[in-house]
Scaffold this motif. Structure first.
Motif, PDB file in Angstrom:
ATOM      1  N   GLY A  54       2.914  81.198 -37.738  1.00 36.37           N
ATOM      2  CA  GLY A  54       3.630  80.009 -38.207  1.00 36.37           C
ATOM      3  C   GLY A  54       3.858  79.017 -37.071  1.00 36.37           C
ATOM      4  O   GLY A  54       3.703  77.796 -37.249  1.00 36.37           O
ATOM      5  N   HIS A  55       4.185  79.541 -35.910  1.00 38.90           N
ATOM      6  CA  HIS A  55       4.415  78.706 -34.723  1.00 38.90           C
ATOM      7  C   HIS A  55       3.149  77.916 -34.361  1.00 38.90           C
ATOM      8  O   HIS A  55       3.202  76.710 -34.118  1.00 38.90           O
ATOM      9  CB  HIS A  55       4.851  79.627 -33.579  1.00 38.90           C
ATOM     10  N   LEU A  56       2.017  78.588 -34.358  1.00 40.81           N
ATOM     11  CA  LEU A  56       0.759  77.904 -34.018  1.00 40.81           C
ATOM     12  C   LEU A  56       0.415  76.833 -35.051  1.00 40.81           C
ATOM     13  O   LEU A  56      -0.066  75.747 -34.697  1.00 40.81           O
ATOM     14  CB  LEU A  56      -0.390  78.922 -33.893  1.00 40.81           C
ATOM     15  N   ILE A  57       0.651  77.121 -36.327  1.00 36.32           N
ATOM     16  CA  ILE A  57       0.379  76.118 -37.368  1.00 36.32           C
ATOM     17  C   ILE A  57       1.301  74.912 -37.183  1.00 36.32           C
ATOM     18  O   ILE A  57       0.859  73.758 -37.257  1.00 36.32           O
ATOM     19  CB  ILE A  57       0.564  76.728 -38.778  1.00 36.32           C
ATOM     20  N   ALA A  58       2.585  75.188 -36.921  1.00 31.01           N
ATOM     21  CA  ALA A  58       3.549  74.095 -36.753  1.00 31.01           C
ATOM     22  C   ALA A  58       3.188  73.224 -35.547  1.00 31.01           C
ATOM     23  O   ALA A  58       3.344  71.997 -35.582  1.00 31.01           O
ATOM     24  CB  ALA A  58       4.961  74.655 -36.605  1.00 31.01           C
ATOM     25  N   VAL A  59       2.691  73.855 -34.485  1.00 28.65           N
ATOM     26  CA  VAL A  59       2.284  73.090 -33.302  1.00 28.65           C
ATOM     27  C   VAL A  59       1.046  72.239 -33.615  1.00 28.65           C
ATOM     28  O   VAL A  59       0.977  71.065 -33.264  1.00 28.65           O
ATOM     29  CB  VAL A  59       2.033  74.027 -32.094  1.00 28.65           C
ATOM     30  N   SER A  60       0.078  72.835 -34.295  1.00 29.08           N
ATOM     31  CA  SER A  60      -1.121  72.062 -34.669  1.00 29.08           C
ATOM     32  C   SER A  60      -0.744  70.918 -35.612  1.00 29.08           C
ATOM     33  O   SER A  60      -1.238  69.793 -35.468  1.00 29.08           O
ATOM     34  CB  SER A  60      -2.164  72.966 -35.339  1.00 29.08           C
ATOM     35  N   ASP A  61       0.134  71.191 -36.561  1.00 28.06           N
ATOM     36  CA  ASP A  61       0.583  70.166 -37.506  1.00 28.06           C
ATOM     37  C   ASP A  61       1.247  69.005 -36.759  1.00 28.06           C
ATOM     38  O   ASP A  61       1.061  67.831 -37.112  1.00 28.06           O
ATOM     39  CB  ASP A  61       1.567  70.818 -38.492  1.00 28.06           C
ATOM     40  N   GLY A  62       1.988  69.345 -35.714  1.00 25.31           N
ATOM     41  CA  GLY A  62       2.664  68.322 -34.924  1.00 25.31           C
ATOM     42  C   GLY A  62       1.706  67.445 -34.141  1.00 25.31           C
ATOM     43  O   GLY A  62       2.083  66.381 -33.640  1.00 25.31           O
ATOM     44  N   MET A  63       0.459  67.869 -34.005  1.00 26.69           N
ATOM     45  CA  MET A  63      -0.533  67.036 -33.317  1.00 26.69           C
ATOM     46  C   MET A  63      -0.879  65.805 -34.148  1.00 26.69           C
ATOM     47  O   MET A  63      -1.320  64.795 -33.599  1.00 26.69           O
ATOM     48  CB  MET A  63      -1.800  67.848 -33.016  1.00 26.69           C
ATOM     49  N   LEU A  64      -0.688  65.877 -35.466  1.00 30.20           N
ATOM     50  CA  LEU A  64      -1.018  64.721 -36.320  1.00 30.20           C
ATOM     51  C   LEU A  64      -0.204  63.487 -35.915  1.00 30.20           C
ATOM     52  O   LEU A  64      -0.807  62.466 -35.549  1.00 30.20           O
ATOM     53  CB  LEU A  64      -0.844  65.078 -37.803  1.00 30.20           C
ATOM     54  N   PRO A  65       1.142  63.558 -35.941  1.00 32.72           N
ATOM     55  CA  PRO A  65       1.888  62.385 -35.479  1.00 32.72           C
ATOM     56  C   PRO A  65       1.698  62.100 -33.992  1.00 32.72           C
ATOM     57  O   PRO A  65       1.603  60.934 -33.580  1.00 32.72           O
ATOM     58  CB  PRO A  65       3.355  62.732 -35.797  1.00 32.72           C
ATOM     59  N   LEU A  66       1.605  63.142 -33.181  1.00 35.68           N
ATOM     60  CA  LEU A  66       1.478  62.951 -31.737  1.00 35.68           C
ATOM     61  C   LEU A  66       0.214  62.158 -31.389  1.00 35.68           C
ATOM     62  O   LEU A  66       0.190  61.325 -30.489  1.00 35.68           O
ATOM     63  CB  LEU A  66       1.457  64.335 -31.062  1.00 35.68           C
ATOM     64  N   LEU A  67      -0.847  62.419 -32.134  1.00 38.54           N
ATOM     65  CA  LEU A  67      -2.114  61.733 -31.868  1.00 38.54           C
ATOM     66  C   LEU A  67      -2.271  60.467 -32.715  1.00 38.54           C
ATOM     67  O   LEU A  67      -3.331  59.822 -32.686  1.00 38.54           O
ATOM     68  CB  LEU A  67      -3.293  62.695 -32.124  1.00 38.54           C
TER      69      LEU A  67
END
Lengths: 163, 163
Positions: A54-67
């Motif tokens: 779940g942590h890895l998915i949440a981090v990858s998901d957070g790349m959407l706004p970050l990028l």
């Protein structure tokens, strides 16, 4: 020797290949683990496999706004898997739901990755200020991919201990 | 927008920064662990911290011949930490000796890293054939650094479980 434009494209490709390799490894690993194995701690008293997933998915998901690619697809995961530790008492989605979300997030990221050129990759991400970026041009979008690749490898190493 | 030559230099720098970041993290981690902690398994029945430390040093040492920078500094480590698993019955160097070797290998690698330019980084490493390299130009020296950075992060994630 190749032109420098070709070199830049090749360098970007190498970085994206490393990202893909970790994601492929993660997918292979979670396919090889049973739900029961994923529910175990990677070492006594440490995080469980499902929390790390779940942590890895949440981090990858957070790349959407970050990028600058859009909003998080699963914003509620931030609370459960980033702002809180494992065993916080919060409800986790099921393993099959998490596997589906991983696919969804990666599909969305890949669409954007494929339409980003070298100039786009080397542009500022949304968290660094224009002033800081002028001084530190390495704090660009592609560098987010590099650091997230390392972060994923780090936790895959831990999840690998489950089997 | 920057020139493409500047872009290539920046991309190489970003990749080397990621390598340095993992090495710094490893150094910090092993400084924070006692010899006793390092002698423990990262999870029951799995590798010990000292084996993983030796393994990472042996892999970094192997980058010297792979990148055409010279011979291994500690060739005997290949047998103990690469060709054989933990608990093979082979003698391990002491933790303090391993820490010294890590410094020595990294110092040697860094000297070569700093004198390698973009063309050098994108040239063929010693294991891929000229024919394969012509088809797959990403199999260059810098890509070795990228994959080894991920490998290091993977095992750091495991060693992190020791404290």
């Amino acid at each position: 020797m190749e032109t420098t434009a070709t070199q830049s494209n090749l360098l970007v490709k190498m970085i994206l290949m490393a990202w893909d390799a970790q994601n492929n490894y993660l997918n292979k690993l979670i396919s090889s683990l049973t739900d029961e194995q994923l529910s175990k701690e990677v070492s006594p008293g440490k995080n469980t496999g499902i929390y790390l997933l779940g942590h890895l998915i949440a981090v990858s998901d957070g790349m959407l706004p970050l990028l600058g690619f859009g909003d998080r697809l699963f914003p509620e995961m931030e609370e459960v898997f980033l702002k809180n530790p494992d065993k916080s008492g919060k409800n986790f989605p099921s393993v099959s739901e998490l596997k589906q979300r991983l696919k969804t997030v990666n599909a969305k990221l890949n669409t954007h990755f494929q339409s980003t050129d070298v100039d786009g990759w080397l542009s500022r991400h949304t968290v660094v200020s224009p002033e800081d970026f002028a001084k530190e041009p390495h704090r660009n979008k592609l560098n987010v991919v590099i650091t997230r690749t390392g972060h994923m490898a780090y936790h895959i190493g831990q999840m690998r201990l489950l089997n």
